[in-house]
Design a protein around this motif. Structure first.
Motif, short mmCIF file in Angstrom:
data_model
loop_
_atom_site.label_atom_id
_atom_site.label_comp_id
_atom_site.label_asym_id
_atom_site.label_seq_id
_atom_site.Cartn_x
_atom_site.Cartn_y
_atom_site.Cartn_z
N TYR A 11 0.02 13.17 -5.90
CA TYR A 11 0.16 13.09 -4.44
C TYR A 11 0.00 14.47 -3.81
CZ TYR A 11 2.14 8.38 -4.89
OH TYR A 11 2.33 7.06 -5.16
N ALA A 12 0.37 15.50 -4.56
CA ALA A 12 0.34 16.87 -4.00
C ALA A 12 -1.07 17.35 -3.76
CB ALA A 12 1.07 17.83 -4.94
N ILE A 13 -2.05 16.83 -4.53
CA ILE A 13 -3.42 17.33 -4.42
C ILE A 13 -4.00 17.11 -3.02
CG2 ILE A 13 -5.78 17.06 -5.29
CD1 ILE A 13 -4.58 16.54 -8.05
N PRO A 14 -3.99 15.86 -2.49
CA PRO A 14 -4.54 15.70 -1.12
C PRO A 14 -3.73 16.45 -0.07
CG PRO A 14 -3.52 13.65 -1.89
CD PRO A 14 -3.59 14.56 -3.06
N ILE A 15 -2.42 16.60 -0.30
CA ILE A 15 -1.61 17.37 0.66
C ILE A 15 -2.05 18.82 0.70
CG2 ILE A 15 0.72 18.21 1.17
CD1 ILE A 15 1.79 15.62 -0.05
N LEU A 16 -2.26 19.41 -0.49
CA LEU A 16 -2.68 20.81 -0.54
C LEU A 16 -4.09 20.99 0.02
CD1 LEU A 16 -1.26 21.79 -4.05
CD2 LEU A 16 -0.43 22.51 -1.81
N ILE A 17 -4.97 19.99 -0.23
CA ILE A 17 -6.31 20.08 0.36
C ILE A 17 -6.21 20.06 1.88
CG2 ILE A 17 -8.50 18.84 0.64
CD1 ILE A 17 -8.24 17.91 -2.26
N GLY A 18 -5.37 19.16 2.42
CA GLY A 18 -5.20 19.07 3.86
C GLY A 18 -4.64 20.36 4.45
N VAL A 19 -3.63 20.94 3.79
CA VAL A 19 -3.04 22.20 4.27
C VAL A 19 -4.08 23.31 4.25
CG1 VAL A 19 -1.35 23.99 3.73
CG2 VAL A 19 -0.68 21.59 3.63
N ASN A 20 -4.85 23.37 3.17
CA ASN A 20 -5.87 24.41 3.05
C ASN A 20 -6.96 24.24 4.10
OD1 ASN A 20 -6.85 26.68 1.70
ND2 ASN A 20 -8.31 25.44 0.56
N LEU A 21 -7.34 22.98 4.36
CA LEU A 21 -8.37 22.72 5.38
C LEU A 21 -7.85 23.10 6.76
CD1 LEU A 21 -11.14 21.56 6.06
CD2 LEU A 21 -10.09 19.29 6.21
N LEU A 22 -6.59 22.78 7.06
CA LEU A 22 -6.01 23.11 8.37
C LEU A 22 -5.90 24.63 8.54
CD1 LEU A 22 -4.76 22.01 10.95
CD2 LEU A 22 -2.53 22.01 9.81
N THR A 23 -5.47 25.32 7.48
CA THR A 23 -5.39 26.78 7.53
C THR A 23 -6.77 27.39 7.78
OG1 THR A 23 -3.59 26.69 5.93
CG2 THR A 23 -4.59 28.83 6.30
N PHE A 24 -7.75 26.87 7.06
CA PHE A 24 -9.13 27.35 7.19
C PHE A 24 -9.62 27.18 8.62
CE2 PHE A 24 -13.70 26.81 6.95
CZ PHE A 24 -14.09 27.83 6.11
N TRP A 25 -9.37 25.98 9.19
CA TRP A 25 -9.86 25.69 10.54
C TRP A 25 -9.15 26.57 11.57
CZ3 TRP A 25 -7.31 23.37 14.80
CH2 TRP A 25 -8.15 23.06 15.87
#
Length: 325
Positions: A11-25
């Motif tokens: 479950y942590a994988i999509p959460i970390l992808i989302g956090v990383n994408l939001l930080t990037f944006w």
């Protein structure tokens, strides 16, 4: 339990992808790669060739999220987001935009952060729970009312007041400890005393209010009345039954915070000149070093998820009725 842990890890994988994408944006909304290059090279007399060379050396010469000139999977993989994000999931943070090894910096700076955060957590927890139990022992009395008023007043005061007031009173007026700075070995103790004391005091108001409410709620339940009916003293009821049954909400707050101790405090470290991860993050934001900001956000998210997982596991230790499935 192993299946539960594995499921939570997935479950942590999509959460970390989302956090990383939001930080990037969020980062690239206010900073383009050209802005970052000019910040590092200097705002004046920077040629377009130098900017382009800086971007190429650090991998910022590609499209941000979608590469329309590539074919197939290259449209997504030949982008800044993909190339900068993939190694994070094996905790390879790479190098900062100024060329420093981020992993090495984290391994060195986490100890000053931990030297402040861990004593603050332990001393703050013991102090607030002890005071809250004492207040509950005299609930409804003037002691209880006075303590609540003081706790609310302490909560209303900004944390900056405690820091600045403590530095002025203890450091400048009484000359008991240095106002700011840091050293290694045992010499570091004199620099850590004041931040730790201020960290404990500034958290007393909110902690006392929260734990008092928690214990008051527990003390009105049927099992407490049963314990009193058996002839147990009030102290035995509080410490032997109320405190033990209030452990789950306490663990929810405490265990989840333990992994985040490594991240440090942005404000405290900045004011006291502590070279921890909090000041490391602030310096990265000021210099627009996206590599460090991204690494620290990712690390904080991963540690928070780890803290929540440890919290769930700790439930099974304090309450045998809880099963992880």
């Amino acid at each position: 339990m192993i299946a539960y842990i594995l499921r939570r890890a997935l479950y942590a994988i999509p959460i970390l992808i989302g956090v990383n994408l939001l930080t990037f944006w969020l980062f690239f909304v206010v900073n383009t790669p050209e802005d970052m290059a000019r910040m590092h090279l200097g705002m004046k007399r920077v040629t377009p060739e130098a900017v382009q060379s800086w971007k190429a050396e650090r991998g910022y010469d590609k499209p941000l999220l979608f590469n329309g000139e590539a074919a197939g999977l290259g449209t997504l993989s030949e982008t800044i987001f993909f190339e900068k994000s993939l190694k994070l999931f094996v905790f390879d943070f790479g190098r900062s935009d100024s060329g420093r090894d981020i992993g090495y910096d984290i391994s060195q700076r986490m100890w000053p952060s931990l030297a402040i955060a861990l004593p603050v957590l332990i001393m703050g927890l013991l102090t607030t729970i002890s005071i809250a139990l004492f207040i509950v022992l005299f609930r409804g009395s003037y002691i209880d009312i006075s303590a609540v008023v003081v706790a609310v007043a302490m909560m209303s005061i900004s944390g900056l007041f405690y820091i600045i007031g403590g530095q002025w009173l203890v450091g400048k007026l009484w000359h008991l400890v240095p106002i700011s700075g840091y050293d290694t070995g045992l010499d570091a103790v004199k620099f850590l005393v004041l931040p730790v004391i201020i960290g404990v005091i500034s958290g007393l108001g909110g902690g006392i209010r929260m734990y008092r409410t928690l214990f008051i709620e527990e003390i009105n339940k049927d099992y407490v009345r049963t314990a009193r009916a058996k002839g147990l003293s009030e102290n035995a009821v509080l410490f032997g039954h109320v405190l033990r049954n209030a452990m789950i909400p306490i663990l929810t707050m405490v265990v989840a915070a333990i992994p985040l101790l490594f991240i440090g405090s942005l404000v405290t470290e900045a004011f006291f000149g502590i070279p921890g991860l909090g000041s490391y993050t602030i310096d990265a934001i000021q210099t627009q070093d996206f590599a460090i900001v991204r690494a620290m956000v990712f690390l904080g998210s991963a540690l928070y998820i780890l803290g929540l997982l440890l919290t769930d596991i700790s439930y099974t230790l304090v309450d045998p009725r809880v099963r992880l499935s």
